[in-house]
Design a protein around this motif. Structure first.
Motif, PDB file in Angstrom:
ATOM      1  N   ILE A  41       0.873  -1.177   0.000  1.00 36.58           N
ATOM      2  CA  ILE A  41       0.000   0.000   0.000  1.00 36.58           C
ATOM      3  C   ILE A  41       0.905   1.220   0.000  1.00 36.58           C
ATOM      4  CG2 ILE A  41      -1.732   1.324   1.259  1.00 36.58           C
ATOM      5  CD1 ILE A  41      -2.859  -1.263   2.311  1.00 36.58           C
ATOM      6  N   SER A  42       0.688   2.097  -0.964  1.00 38.70           N
ATOM      7  CA  SER A  42       1.516   3.294  -1.082  1.00 38.70           C
ATOM      8  C   SER A  42       0.665   4.553  -1.021  1.00 38.70           C
ATOM      9  CB  SER A  42       2.307   3.292  -2.392  1.00 38.70           C
ATOM     10  OG  SER A  42       3.303   2.296  -2.384  1.00 38.70           O
ATOM     11  N   ALA A  43       1.299   5.625  -0.604  1.00 33.46           N
ATOM     12  CA  ALA A  43       0.630   6.927  -0.543  1.00 33.46           C
ATOM     13  C   ALA A  43       1.589   8.007  -1.027  1.00 33.46           C
ATOM     14  CB  ALA A  43       0.180   7.234   0.881  1.00 33.46           C
ATOM     15  N   ILE A  44       1.042   8.994  -1.705  1.00 37.41           N
ATOM     16  CA  ILE A  44       1.784  10.196  -2.067  1.00 37.41           C
ATOM     17  C   ILE A  44       1.174  11.355  -1.302  1.00 37.41           C
ATOM     18  CG2 ILE A  44       2.375  11.823  -3.897  1.00 37.41           C
ATOM     19  CD1 ILE A  44       2.221   9.525  -5.881  1.00 37.41           C
ATOM     20  N   LEU A  45       1.997  12.058  -0.547  1.00 32.69           N
ATOM     21  CA  LEU A  45       1.568  13.266   0.164  1.00 32.69           C
ATOM     22  C   LEU A  45       2.153  14.463  -0.572  1.00 32.69           C
ATOM     23  CD1 LEU A  45       0.327  14.709   2.668  1.00 32.69           C
ATOM     24  CD2 LEU A  45       2.553  14.427   3.779  1.00 32.69           C
ATOM     25  N   ILE A  46       1.284  15.367  -0.993  1.00 36.93           N
ATOM     26  CA  ILE A  46       1.744  16.570  -1.679  1.00 36.93           C
ATOM     27  C   ILE A  46       1.210  17.782  -0.932  1.00 36.93           C
ATOM     28  CG2 ILE A  46      -0.159  16.481  -3.374  1.00 36.93           C
ATOM     29  CD1 ILE A  46       1.996  17.612  -5.400  1.00 36.93           C
ATOM     30  N   ARG A  47       2.098  18.703  -0.615  1.00 35.70           N
ATOM     31  CA  ARG A  47       1.758  19.837   0.231  1.00 35.70           C
ATOM     32  C   ARG A  47       1.133  20.974  -0.575  1.00 35.70           C
ATOM     33  NH1 ARG A  47       2.049  17.910   5.490  1.00 35.70           N
ATOM     34  NH2 ARG A  47       3.990  16.774   5.806  1.00 35.70           N
ATOM     35  N   GLN A  48       0.002  21.453  -0.099  1.00 36.43           N
ATOM     36  CA  GLN A  48      -0.629  22.705  -0.506  1.00 36.43           C
ATOM     37  C   GLN A  48      -1.286  22.707  -1.879  1.00 36.43           C
ATOM     38  OE1 GLN A  48       2.486  25.635   0.133  1.00 36.43           O
ATOM     39  NE2 GLN A  48       1.970  25.815   2.294  1.00 36.43           N
ATOM     40  N   ASP A  49      -0.889  21.833  -2.773  1.00 38.88           N
ATOM     41  CA  ASP A  49      -1.430  21.918  -4.126  1.00 38.88           C
ATOM     42  C   ASP A  49      -1.359  20.556  -4.819  1.00 38.88           C
ATOM     43  OD1 ASP A  49      -2.257  22.601  -6.639  1.00 38.88           O
ATOM     44  OD2 ASP A  49      -0.562  23.906  -7.101  1.00 38.88           O
ATOM     45  N   GLY A  50      -2.510  20.001  -5.177  1.00 38.01           N
ATOM     46  CA  GLY A  50      -2.525  18.713  -5.858  1.00 38.01           C
ATOM     47  C   GLY A  50      -2.399  18.805  -7.360  1.00 38.01           C
TER      48      GLY A  50
END
Length: 198
Positions: A22-31
């Protein structure tokens, strides 16, 4: 607002694959940077993907998957992956509830995330209404949300959200490393990556 996209690779069954990722991408402030990656893929790989509604790493060429990873490296993102060798699943749970296994793995990722802003979580949809409710409760309770930022968790079909198509490539890349001993994809990743092996 920060954005978190979650997807898996491998299967939840007793047979089938040896690993579940299971993987996740966290992107700050703007998708939007993740949206742009898929738009560029559609432009540059038009002949390969044709009228496909969504991009799937398992159905894409080596060149296309590596292109996504290289473009992701240029974003303000962080990667989280929980890797389960399925023969060790009984260390996590003691019944036949495959959804509980998924939820427990995802909670391992939630524990690693530093909440700095309101967060929208987008999960590739595969659960019933009741299962979604259970997942949301477990996942949110494991987030380190000391400042009580607003958390919104949605379960969506990946063809409707390009960020889910990008994280599909990342989950598949780590699956290739562990299941097939092929690390050519993850070696391209330059982003901060948090790997939890079980």
């Amino acid at each position: 607002m920060d954005y978190l996209y979650i997807d898996e690779s491998g299967d939840l069954g007793y047979n089938g694959s040896k690993y579940l990722v299971i993987s996740a991408i966290l992107i700050r402030q703007d998708g939007k940077p993740l949206e742009k990656i898929i738009k560029k893929v559609r432009k540059n790989f038009f002949k390969e993907i044709k009228e496909s509604q969504e991009l799937k790493a398992t159905e894409s060429s080596v060149k296309l998957n590596k292109y996504i990873i290289k473009k992701l490296n240029k974003t303000n993102s962080e990667i989280f992956s929980a890797i389960l060798k399925k023969e060790n699943r009984y260390k996590l749970y003691h019944n036949n509830d495959k959804n509980k296994l998924y939820d427990l793995l995802a909670s391992k990722i939630a524990n690693q995330i530093e909440i700095k802003n309101h967060l929208e979580v987008r999960v590739d949809k595969s659960k019933t209404t009741k299962e979604i409710q259970n997942f949301n409760e477990i996942f949110e309770s494991n987030l380190n949300n000391m400042n009580n930022f607003r958390i919104n968790i949605e379960h969506s079909y990946s063809q409707n959200y390009r960020g889910l198509q990008v994280v599909d490539c990342i989950a598949w890349s780590y699956f290739q490393k562990f299941e097939n001993k092929n690390n050519e994809y993850v070696k391209l990743l330059k982003l901060k990556s948090n790997i939890i092996e079980i």
